[in-house]
Design a protein around this motif. Structure first.
Motif, PDB file in Angstrom:
ATOM      1  N   VAL A   2       0.870  -1.201   0.046  1.00 42.62           N
ATOM      2  CA  VAL A   2       0.027  -0.047  -0.013  1.00 42.62           C
ATOM      3  C   VAL A   2       0.908   1.172   0.121  1.00 42.62           C
ATOM      4  O   VAL A   2       1.845   1.209   0.395  1.00 42.62           O
ATOM      5  CB  VAL A   2      -0.877  -0.057   1.235  1.00 42.62           C
ATOM      6  CG1 VAL A   2      -0.232   0.209   2.403  1.00 42.62           C
ATOM      7  CG2 VAL A   2      -1.959   1.003   1.027  1.00 42.62           C
ATOM      8  N   LEU A   4       0.664   5.363   0.929  1.00 41.79           N
ATOM      9  CA  LEU A   4      -0.196   6.421   1.642  1.00 41.79           C
ATOM     10  C   LEU A   4       0.097   7.828   1.269  1.00 41.79           C
ATOM     11  O   LEU A   4       1.541   8.003   1.267  1.00 41.79           O
ATOM     12  CB  LEU A   4      -0.101   6.160   3.097  1.00 41.79           C
ATOM     13  CG  LEU A   4      -0.373   4.937   3.674  1.00 41.79           C
ATOM     14  CD1 LEU A   4      -0.279   4.681   5.108  1.00 41.79           C
ATOM     15  CD2 LEU A   4      -1.830   4.406   3.170  1.00 41.79           C
ATOM     16  N   ALA A  24      -5.091   6.310  -0.135  1.00 37.23           N
ATOM     17  CA  ALA A  24      -4.369   5.113  -0.138  1.00 37.23           C
ATOM     18  C   ALA A  24      -4.277   4.365  -1.825  1.00 37.23           C
ATOM     19  O   ALA A  24      -5.267   4.673  -2.483  1.00 37.23           O
ATOM     20  CB  ALA A  24      -4.834   3.942   0.869  1.00 37.23           C
ATOM     21  N   LEU A  29      -6.827  -2.295   1.566  1.00 39.16           N
ATOM     22  CA  LEU A  29      -6.662  -2.067   2.773  1.00 39.16           C
ATOM     23  C   LEU A  29      -6.812  -3.202   3.734  1.00 39.16           C
ATOM     24  O   LEU A  29      -6.761  -2.922   4.978  1.00 39.16           O
ATOM     25  CB  LEU A  29      -7.165  -0.626   3.135  1.00 39.16           C
ATOM     26  CG  LEU A  29      -6.831   0.475   2.340  1.00 39.16           C
ATOM     27  CD1 LEU A  29      -7.740   1.535   2.784  1.00 39.16           C
ATOM     28  CD2 LEU A  29      -5.425   0.907   2.665  1.00 39.16           C
ATOM     29  N   THR A  77     -10.649   4.185   0.819  1.00 35.79           N
ATOM     30  CA  THR A  77      -9.385   4.673   0.204  1.00 35.79           C
ATOM     31  C   THR A  77      -8.824   5.962   0.678  1.00 35.79           C
ATOM     32  O   THR A  77      -7.745   6.139   0.228  1.00 35.79           O
ATOM     33  CB  THR A  77      -9.630   4.646  -1.469  1.00 35.79           C
ATOM     34  OG1 THR A  77     -10.331   5.779  -1.859  1.00 35.79           O
ATOM     35  CG2 THR A  77      -9.892   3.394  -2.068  1.00 35.79           C
ATOM     36  N   ARG A  98      -1.353   2.719   8.192  1.00 34.28           N
ATOM     37  CA  ARG A  98      -2.330   1.721   8.041  1.00 34.28           C
ATOM     38  C   ARG A  98      -2.049   0.773   9.323  1.00 34.28           C
ATOM     39  O   ARG A  98      -0.882   0.225   9.672  1.00 34.28           O
ATOM     40  CB  ARG A  98      -2.038   1.192   6.959  1.00 34.28           C
ATOM     41  CG  ARG A  98      -2.963  -0.048   6.406  1.00 34.28           C
ATOM     42  CD  ARG A  98      -3.113  -0.866   5.404  1.00 34.28           C
ATOM     43  NE  ARG A  98      -1.741  -1.705   5.567  1.00 34.28           N
ATOM     44  CZ  ARG A  98      -1.409  -2.455   4.541  1.00 34.28           C
ATOM     45  NH1 ARG A  98      -1.973  -2.819   3.562  1.00 34.28           N
ATOM     46  NH2 ARG A  98      -0.099  -3.183   4.718  1.00 34.28           N
TER      47      ARG A  98
END
Length: 124
Positions: A2, A4, A24, A29, A77, A98
């Motif tokens: 992921v 960010l 994201a 997620l 998201t 996260r």
């Protein structure tokens, strides 16, 4: 993996407001919580707030309760942090994170992905 990306930081006078966003991308997620930390030079990263997957549960550090609000969009998201009644001591780099699970935790060890940060500066 992921990715960010935070945005929305800037310079604001004490008492003012800002809205931080965290977008994201990359891997999903995976039903995890998201949060925000902040850091000032020479200090450890400090937990600010977290929200669970559904958006129905949140936790905050005591110093921001009643002033900051964390939320996430329905697509899961984007995570937001609304900063109101800002104080000089809120000045910091704010990081989106996260979590490893859907739990809500103030420990940095429970988060496995971090953004690059966005600077918030509050002038007094």
């Amino acid at each position: 993996q992921v990715r960010l990306v935070e945005s929305g930081g800037g310079l604001v006078e004490a008492g003012g407001s800002l809205r931080l966003s965290c977008a994201a991308s990359g891997s999903t997620l995976s039903y995890t919580s998201m949060g925000w930390f902040r850091q000032t030079p020479g200090k450890e990263r400090e937990f600010v707030a977290a929200v669970n997957w559904s958006g129905g549960k949140t936790i905050y550090v005591d110093s921001v309760k009643g002033r900051f609000t964390i939320s996430r969009d329905s697509a899961k998201t984007t995570v937001y942090l609304q900063l109101n009644s800002l104080k000089a001591e809120d000045t910091a780099v704010y990081y989106c994170v996260r979590a490893r699970t859907d739990g809500l935790s103030p420990s940095k060890y429970d988060y496995d992905a971090w953004g690059q940060g966005t600077q918030v500066t509050v002038s007094s």
